[in-house]
Design a protein around this motif. Structure first.
Motif, PDB file in Angstrom:
ATOM      1  N   VAL A  50       0.834  -1.205   0.000  1.00  0.00           N
ATOM      2  CA  VAL A  50       0.000   0.000   0.000  1.00  0.00           C
ATOM      3  C   VAL A  50       0.869   1.257   0.000  1.00  0.00           C
ATOM      4  CG1 VAL A  50      -1.654   1.350   1.353  1.00  0.00           C
ATOM      5  CG2 VAL A  50      -1.986  -1.104   1.083  1.00  0.00           C
ATOM      6  N   CYS A  54       0.798   4.046  -2.888  1.00  0.00           N
ATOM      7  CA  CYS A  54       0.505   5.440  -2.540  1.00  0.00           C
ATOM      8  C   CYS A  54       1.581   6.376  -3.082  1.00  0.00           C
ATOM      9  CB  CYS A  54       0.396   5.597  -1.024  1.00  0.00           C
ATOM     10  SG  CYS A  54      -1.101   4.885  -0.296  1.00  0.00           S
ATOM     11  N   TYR A  55       2.841   5.947  -2.987  1.00  0.00           N
ATOM     12  CA  TYR A  55       3.947   6.756  -3.501  1.00  0.00           C
ATOM     13  C   TYR A  55       3.806   6.976  -5.008  1.00  0.00           C
ATOM     14  CZ  TYR A  55       8.696   7.849  -5.086  1.00  0.00           C
ATOM     15  OH  TYR A  55       9.784   8.413  -5.698  1.00  0.00           O
ATOM     16  N   ASN A  57       1.039   6.741  -6.743  1.00  0.00           N
ATOM     17  CA  ASN A  57      -0.155   7.556  -6.945  1.00  0.00           C
ATOM     18  C   ASN A  57       0.168   9.036  -6.747  1.00  0.00           C
ATOM     19  OD1 ASN A  57      -2.937   7.619  -7.605  1.00  0.00           O
ATOM     20  ND2 ASN A  57      -3.472   7.913  -5.462  1.00  0.00           N
ATOM     21  N   LEU A  58       0.996   9.325  -5.745  1.00  0.00           N
ATOM     22  CA  LEU A  58       1.453  10.688  -5.504  1.00  0.00           C
ATOM     23  C   LEU A  58       2.160  11.250  -6.738  1.00  0.00           C
ATOM     24  CD1 LEU A  58       2.097  12.979  -3.313  1.00  0.00           C
ATOM     25  CD2 LEU A  58       4.278  11.806  -3.043  1.00  0.00           C
ATOM     26  N   PHE A 178      -6.612   5.927   2.413  1.00  0.00           N
ATOM     27  CA  PHE A 178      -5.223   6.366   2.509  1.00  0.00           C
ATOM     28  C   PHE A 178      -4.609   6.501   1.117  1.00  0.00           C
ATOM     29  CE2 PHE A 178      -0.652   5.517   3.424  1.00  0.00           C
ATOM     30  CZ  PHE A 178      -0.438   6.612   4.248  1.00  0.00           C
ATOM     31  N   PHE A 179      -4.926   5.556   0.242  1.00  0.00           N
ATOM     32  CA  PHE A 179      -4.439   5.607  -1.139  1.00  0.00           C
ATOM     33  C   PHE A 179      -4.927   6.875  -1.838  1.00  0.00           C
ATOM     34  CE2 PHE A 179      -5.171   4.614  -5.661  1.00  0.00           C
ATOM     35  CZ  PHE A 179      -3.895   4.233  -6.053  1.00  0.00           C
ATOM     36  N   TYR A 180      -6.206   7.215  -1.632  1.00  0.00           N
ATOM     37  CA  TYR A 180      -6.777   8.364  -2.323  1.00  0.00           C
ATOM     38  C   TYR A 180      -6.429   9.699  -1.674  1.00  0.00           C
ATOM     39  CZ  TYR A 180      -9.200   5.497  -5.676  1.00  0.00           C
ATOM     40  OH  TYR A 180      -9.474   4.628  -6.707  1.00  0.00           O
ATOM     41  N   PHE A 182      -3.573  10.693  -1.529  1.00  0.00           N
ATOM     42  CA  PHE A 182      -2.471  11.195  -2.341  1.00  0.00           C
ATOM     43  C   PHE A 182      -2.931  11.787  -3.667  1.00  0.00           C
ATOM     44  CE2 PHE A 182      -0.532   8.481   0.756  1.00  0.00           C
ATOM     45  CZ  PHE A 182       0.619   9.184   1.086  1.00  0.00           C
TER      46      PHE A 182
END
Length: 475
Positions: A50, A54-55, A57-58, A178-180, A182
């Motif tokens: 995850v 996330c990184y 996605n950022l 948490f993913f979104y 970013f």
């Protein structure tokens, strides 16, 4: 002894008039296979996965809004009007949305990790290539921005489904939220870092070279740290095994899923509003200050980056606060109110009419509906179709449309900086109207989500009745 008789199977097709959700096999596993299926990925590795997703996605959203952060410099460099400037975002979103269904189809059937790796490589090469465009070749910048959408479509379609297969229940909601987070964080940093790098180097093209450099690290992390868990591994505990269905069956299922249809329309309205405002707000703020006499018009690059700093900071702060607030409210209400997620989205969209920054935070509470009402083997397709629809009718055209309306109003006064501000202001007034429609769409989602979620859960556990058998018995 083992019988050679074929074991009974229940297949839920889409040839009946009833709403069917997926193809299921209720046959029992072999004796050497545990009856209860569990997620084979350790919890520690799931959390690491995850973090890596996330990184990346950022980085995706940093790159997407870097153009908006240096838009004034691009307009001066190429000498282009508002409508042509909006085209830069439109071509990116168009390639993104048309390729999303293709990657959704592949993501439901083939190795998702390999697909994301290929997409990351395309994204890094095309983003870096777009930074070497000459002044006389604006069309090359347009083409490379379109190709950037190819890489992002592969990642954005598939990454959330991997998280959905690593976790379940409230933990899944938390991880997806948490993913979104970013999305707004990456968007805000895109404005800030893009403007900062362009101002420091005196050349807006250096702003486009920052994200690909960080993307190389993301590619390595993706190769070595991301698993490809079995689809539905975190929730398929009833011994029911999903069978592969055709793409046409998948689409028919989704079109008959009322929660998915209404939530997709709601997300489309949200995409229209946020896409238009995210692209034009820094330019709008700059023109407002020129109108008030606080700064002279920008005639040569680099243009003053203050507006990108302000809007970027607002995007980051409202995004983080909004996602956590929306997730907390959803968690508190979900046990007592099964349709809490779409209702929160409806309130948020209606609130975004007078205060548009609220619209930025809605993704975290709207996206889980896609996972709860759709069975695991069709989630990538659902994600892809939702991406295509929300971009096709949303932010693919909204930046260009706002720019085109602004250019159409230019004929009333072609010399006044004050009118430059006013014509863009009048164009942006379209956004609150679309925001109200989005609120209505999310409210409609809340009417059906409980029923559709229960149907998906029963089907995934193998407890749903066979509609074909029911039809045969009635005949």
């Amino acid at each position: 002894m083992t019988s050679n008789q074929p074991r009974p199977r229940t297949r839920l097709s889409l040839r009946s008039n009833s709403v069917h959700y997926d193809s299921l096999s209720t046959e029992q596993p072999d004796s050497d296979t545990p009856f209860m299926r569990t997620n084979p990925i350790s919890q520690k590795r799931s959390y690491i996965a995850v973090a890596v997703l996330c990184y990346i996605n950022l980085l995706n959203y940093m790159d997407r809004y870097t153009i908006a952060g240096v838009l004034l410099s691009i307009q001066n460099y190429f000498g282009i009007p508002d409508s042509t400037s909006g085209l830069l975002q439109t071509v990116f979103i168009c390639s993104f949305m048309f390729l999303a269904p293709i990657f959704g189809y592949l993501g439901d059937r083939y190795n998702r990790k390999i697909i994301m790796i290929a997409g990351m490589i395309v994204w890094i090469i095309t983003t870096l290539g777009s930074s070497f465009v000459k002044k006389s070749d604006f069309w090359v910048l347009v083409l490379t921005r379109a190709l950037v959408g190819t890489g992002e479509a592969s990642y954005s379609t598939i990454a959330p489904t991997i998280i959905g297969d690593l976790f379940t229940g409230t933990k899944r909601t938390l991880m997806i939220s948490f993913f979104y987070i970013f999305i707004p964080v990456g968007s805000g940093l895109g404005y800030i870092l893009g403007a900062t790098i362009a101002n420091a180097t005196g050349d807006w093209r250096w702003a486009l070279r920052f994200s690909p450099a960080l993307g190389g690290l993301g590619l390595l992390l993706l190769v070595f740290l991301i698993p490809d868990p079995p689809r539905g591994a975190s929730e398929n505990k009833g011994g029911a095994t999903m069978e592969r269905t055709t793409y046409i069956e998948d689409v028919k299922y989704l079109l008959k899923n009322r929660s998915f249809v209404w939530s997709s329309l709601g997300v489309t309205a949200m995409a229209f509003v946020t896409g238009a405002l995210a692209f034009w707000t820094p330019t709008f703020l700059s023109r407002a200050q020129v109108t008030q006499g606080l700064r002279p018009p920008c005639k040569e690059e680099p243009c003053n980056p203050l507006d990108s700093y302000i809007f970027g900071a607002i995007t980051v702060v409202t995004g983080i606060v909004g996602v956590f607030l929306g997730t907390y409210i959803s968690k508190q209400l979900r046990d007592r109110l099964p349709n809490a997620d779409p209702l929160i989205c409806a309130v948020g969209m209606l609130s975004s009419s007078p205060c548009f920054f609220i619209a930025i935070i809605l993704a975290a509470t709207s996206i889980p509906a896609t996972y709860y009402v759709v069975v695991p083997t069709r989630r990538a397709t659902a994600e892809a179709l939702q991406i295509m629809v929300c971009h096709l009718l949303g932010d693919a055209g909204s930046p260009y449309l706002i720019g085109a309306i602004s250019d159409a109003l230019l004929k009333y006064d072609q010399e006044s900086p004050h009118w430059d501000f006013r014509r863009l202001e009048y164009s942006i007034l379209l956004c609150p109207i679309i925001g109200i429609l989005g609120g209505v769409f999310f409210f409609m989602t809340s009417l059906y989500i409980k029923e559709d979620r229960k149907a998906a859960e029963l089907l995934n556990s193998g407890q749903a009745p066979d509609p074909l058998e029911t039809t045969t018995e009635s005949v």
